[in-house]
Design a protein around this motif. Structure first.
Motif, PDB file in Angstrom:
ATOM      1  N   SER A 112      -5.959 -36.363  -3.596  1.00 33.62           N
ATOM      2  CA  SER A 112      -4.700 -37.296  -3.551  1.00 33.62           C
ATOM      3  C   SER A 112      -4.665 -37.747  -4.924  1.00 33.62           C
ATOM      4  N   THR A 116      -8.703 -40.948  -3.480  1.00 38.04           N
ATOM      5  CA  THR A 116      -9.589 -41.381  -2.277  1.00 38.04           C
ATOM      6  C   THR A 116      -9.568 -40.504  -1.032  1.00 38.04           C
ATOM      7  N   LYS A 117      -8.687 -39.540  -1.289  1.00 39.44           N
ATOM      8  CA  LYS A 117      -8.584 -38.598  -0.083  1.00 39.44           C
ATOM      9  C   LYS A 117      -8.497 -37.307  -0.498  1.00 39.44           C
ATOM     10  N   THR A 119      -7.420 -33.239   0.816  1.00 38.90           N
ATOM     11  CA  THR A 119      -6.794 -32.482   1.690  1.00 38.90           C
ATOM     12  C   THR A 119      -7.249 -30.978   1.584  1.00 38.90           C
ATOM     13  N   VAL A 132      -7.267 -33.946   6.307  1.00 38.30           N
ATOM     14  CA  VAL A 132      -7.515 -35.013   5.193  1.00 38.30           C
ATOM     15  C   VAL A 132      -8.871 -35.738   5.653  1.00 38.30           C
ATOM     16  N   ASN A 134     -11.853 -38.789   3.691  1.00 39.72           N
ATOM     17  CA  ASN A 134     -12.092 -39.654   2.513  1.00 39.72           C
ATOM     18  C   ASN A 134     -12.827 -38.824   1.680  1.00 39.72           C
TER      19      ASN A 134
END
Length: 166
Positions: A112, A116-117, A119, A132, A134
């Motif tokens: 992201s 923080t993310k 995918t 998705v 953390n």
């Protein structure tokens, strides 16, 4: 006119280039040491450093948005493809994404914009789906600090509201 310049000058397999967020460095895959590993170099091709060292095939590396971590694919666990996250500075360990019970394949993913993310695609449910999670697996956040003492042996209450430590 477009100027093309070979910056690796290698006769081995090299692929999957990815610029750092500041465009000063490039991640890439190379078989220069016998099998596919992840390397980092300056944008002009100097200062080449090997980041991974595993007999499996590593590829498709990319930087986190803040440039402190990378993600890459590897088939090191039972020849099942997975995404690994590691700190660029080498501190800590390479962390595989969880594959679930089925998981024969986890495809290369994307960070992201805030880092923080993460995918990724996976067949963990029997067919490939998008997931998705953390992305801060290798970035622990300090929640209790004391410059005058060492803090050890934390334990968390069942309700998650209290931490006891020595």
């Amino acid at each position: 006119t477009l100027e093309l310049k070979n910056i690796t000058n290698s006769t081995t397999f090299e692929a999957d280039p990815s610029f750092s967020p500041d465009s000063k460095e490039i991640l890439f895959t190379s078989t220069k040491d016998g099998n596919a590993e992840i390397y980092l170099m300056n944008r002009d091709g100097t200062n080449i450093r090997r980041l991974t060292n595993n007999p499996a095939w590593e590829s498709f590396a990319s930087f986190s948005p803040d440039g402190t971590q990378i993600s890459y694919n590897s088939d090191r666990t039972n020849e099942k493809n997975n995404v690994y996250l590691m700190n660029l500075d080498g501190i800590g360990k390479e962390t595989p994404l969880p594959t679930g019970n089925y998981g024969n394949y986890v495809g290369n993913g994307a960070w992201s914009f805030d880092g923080t993310k993460f995918t990724f695609s996976s067949d963990r449910n029997g067919n490939e789906d998008i997931f998705v999670m953390n992305a801060e697996l290798n970035k622990p956040v300090s929640i209790i600090s004391d410059l005058q003492a060492d803090l050890d042996y934390p334990t968390v209450s069942k309700d998650g509201k209290t931490i006891l430590y020595l």
